[in-house]
Design a protein around this motif. Structure first.
Motif, PDB file in Angstrom:
ATOM      1  N   GLY A   1       0.828  -1.200   0.000  1.00 59.78           N
ATOM      2  CA  GLY A   1       0.000   0.000   0.000  1.00 59.78           C
ATOM      3  C   GLY A   1       0.861   1.248   0.000  1.00 59.78           C
ATOM      4  N   THR A   2       0.230   2.357   0.289  1.00 57.91           N
ATOM      5  CA  THR A   2       0.916   3.651   0.246  1.00 57.91           C
ATOM      6  C   THR A   2       1.539   3.998   1.592  1.00 57.91           C
ATOM      7  OG1 THR A   2      -1.119   4.818   0.804  1.00 57.91           O
ATOM      8  CG2 THR A   2      -0.625   4.547  -1.547  1.00 57.91           C
ATOM      9  N   ILE A   3       2.525   4.861   1.519  1.00 64.17           N
ATOM     10  CA  ILE A   3       3.216   5.358   2.718  1.00 64.17           C
ATOM     11  C   ILE A   3       2.966   6.857   2.784  1.00 64.17           C
ATOM     12  CG2 ILE A   3       5.432   5.661   3.864  1.00 64.17           C
ATOM     13  CD1 ILE A   3       6.408   3.267   2.090  1.00 64.17           C
ATOM     14  N   ARG A   4       2.425   7.305   3.909  1.00 66.22           N
ATOM     15  CA  ARG A   4       2.180   8.732   4.088  1.00 66.22           C
ATOM     16  C   ARG A   4       2.216   9.046   5.578  1.00 66.22           C
ATOM     17  NH1 ARG A   4      -2.347  11.938   4.775  1.00 66.22           N
ATOM     18  NH2 ARG A   4      -3.705  10.134   4.624  1.00 66.22           N
ATOM     19  N   SER A   5       3.048   9.975   5.960  1.00 63.40           N
ATOM     20  CA  SER A   5       3.155  10.380   7.357  1.00 63.40           C
ATOM     21  C   SER A   5       3.575  11.841   7.399  1.00 63.40           C
ATOM     22  CB  SER A   5       4.188   9.511   8.082  1.00 63.40           C
ATOM     23  OG  SER A   5       4.174   9.773   9.459  1.00 63.40           O
ATOM     24  N   VAL A   6       3.244  12.501   8.483  1.00 64.79           N
ATOM     25  CA  VAL A   6       3.603  13.911   8.649  1.00 64.79           C
ATOM     26  C   VAL A   6       4.333  14.075   9.975  1.00 64.79           C
ATOM     27  CG1 VAL A   6       2.734  16.269   8.913  1.00 64.79           C
ATOM     28  CG2 VAL A   6       1.639  14.713   7.295  1.00 64.79           C
ATOM     29  N   MET A   7       5.460  14.770   9.917  1.00 67.83           N
ATOM     30  CA  MET A   7       6.224  15.110  11.101  1.00 67.83           C
ATOM     31  C   MET A   7       6.336  16.630  11.123  1.00 67.83           C
ATOM     32  SD  MET A   7      10.229  14.453  11.897  1.00 67.83           S
ATOM     33  CE  MET A   7      10.674  15.672  10.675  1.00 67.83           C
ATOM     34  N   GLN A   8       6.154  17.224  12.276  1.00 70.09           N
ATOM     35  CA  GLN A   8       6.262  18.673  12.403  1.00 70.09           C
ATOM     36  C   GLN A   8       7.443  19.027  13.279  1.00 70.09           C
ATOM     37  OE1 GLN A   8       2.377  19.445  14.037  1.00 70.09           O
ATOM     38  NE2 GLN A   8       1.516  19.808  12.024  1.00 70.09           N
ATOM     39  N   MET A   9       8.026  20.191  13.016  1.00 68.85           N
ATOM     40  CA  MET A   9       9.138  20.696  13.810  1.00 68.85           C
ATOM     41  C   MET A   9       8.746  22.092  14.306  1.00 68.85           C
ATOM     42  SD  MET A   9      12.244  19.555  11.262  1.00 68.85           S
ATOM     43  CE  MET A   9      13.595  20.085  12.308  1.00 68.85           C
ATOM     44  N   THR A  10       8.921  22.301  15.612  1.00 68.65           N
ATOM     45  CA  THR A  10       8.680  23.603  16.213  1.00 68.65           C
ATOM     46  C   THR A  10      10.016  24.134  16.698  1.00 68.65           C
ATOM     47  OG1 THR A  10       6.500  22.862  16.935  1.00 68.65           O
ATOM     48  CG2 THR A  10       7.372  24.830  17.991  1.00 68.65           C
ATOM     49  N   PHE A  11      10.329  25.379  16.359  1.00 66.05           N
ATOM     50  CA  PHE A  11      11.646  25.944  16.651  1.00 66.05           C
ATOM     51  C   PHE A  11      11.611  26.929  17.805  1.00 66.05           C
ATOM     52  CE2 PHE A  11      11.629  24.718  12.196  1.00 66.05           C
ATOM     53  CZ  PHE A  11      12.795  23.970  12.103  1.00 66.05           C
ATOM     54  N   THR A  12      12.653  26.876  18.623  1.00 68.35           N
ATOM     55  CA  THR A  12      12.919  27.894  19.625  1.00 68.35           C
ATOM     56  C   THR A  12      14.368  28.332  19.444  1.00 68.35           C
ATOM     57  OG1 THR A  12      13.494  26.199  21.271  1.00 68.35           O
ATOM     58  CG2 THR A  12      11.227  27.055  21.312  1.00 68.35           C
ATOM     59  N   TYR A  13      14.653  29.544  19.876  1.00 66.45           N
ATOM     60  CA  TYR A  13      15.973  30.123  19.621  1.00 66.45           C
ATOM     61  C   TYR A  13      16.573  30.718  20.884  1.00 66.45           C
ATOM     62  CZ  TYR A  13      14.040  29.753  14.971  1.00 66.45           C
ATOM     63  OH  TYR A  13      13.475  29.263  13.829  1.00 66.45           O
ATOM     64  N   GLN A  14      17.891  30.685  20.930  1.00 62.10           N
ATOM     65  CA  GLN A  14      18.634  31.334  22.022  1.00 62.10           C
ATOM     66  C   GLN A  14      19.676  32.235  21.419  1.00 62.10           C
ATOM     67  OE1 GLN A  14      20.240  28.109  24.279  1.00 62.10           O
ATOM     68  NE2 GLN A  14      18.372  27.869  25.437  1.00 62.10           N
TER      69      GLN A  14
END
Length: 178
Positions: free
Chosen positions: A165-178
């Motif tokens: 079958g098909t492959i579909r996934s979502v990953m999110q990245m949230t950024f913080t800074y110093q």
């Protein structure tokens, strides 16, 4: 010239009394104002080539994913932040997405292929797994005011018996800074 001591004493007493009440009245109006806040680093910009990118695993053979823990080859990708302010010296990404049932270090497949998950790691060692809730920090390159998050992903069959079958996934990245 004659000075009336009683009248002078009475005036001094009244002046003292007035000053006493004024001083007490002012003391009752003292207030404290607390000032609080945070100073945060200004954000970098996510490079346009890094936004909503697709990591394509192409066509995989189900027979290669029949054994528990079998996985595809790693596909290298990167996320770049640019235009970081001069005072910003570090960027941290926190990863999130739908975890694979029973293993939060993997991301669930929303496609039609059964018994598979997506694994993400740093592309240098491939040992620092970037599952749901994990983070990764990189230093900002001073001359270019940018940073690169070197990553790699692969398809894995945690329990074996990957279905077609098909492959579909979502990953999110949230950024913080110093």
């Amino acid at each position: 010239m004659q000075i009336n001591v009683n009248r002078l004493s009475k005036n001094i007493f009244l002046a003292w009394l007035a000053l006493t009440f004024c001083a007490q009245g002012n003391a009752a109006n003292i207030i404290n104002i607390n000032v609080t806040g945070n100073i945060v680093a200004a954000p970098c910009m996510v490079d346009t080539g890094s936004v909503s990118q697709t990591v394509d695993f192409g066509q995989l053979l189900g027979t290669d994913l029949r054994m528990a823990g079998a996985a595809s080859a790693w596909q290298v990708f990167q996320v770049k932040v640019v235009n970081c302010p001069a005072a910003t010296y570090n960027a941290t990404a926190t990863f999130s997405g739908t975890p694979y049932p029973g293993d939060a270090t993997l991301y669930a497949n929303a496609g039609t292929a059964d018994n598979i998950a997506i694994q993400v790691a740093d592309s240098v060692t491939k040992t620092s797994i970037k599952g749901n809730g994990s983070s990764m920090s990189v230093n900002i390159d001073v001359p270019t005011h940018s940073a690169i998050f070197p990553l790699a992903g692969r398809v894995i069959a945690p329990g074996g018996n990957a279905g077609s079958g098909t492959i579909r996934s979502v990953m999110q990245m949230t950024f913080t800074y110093q």
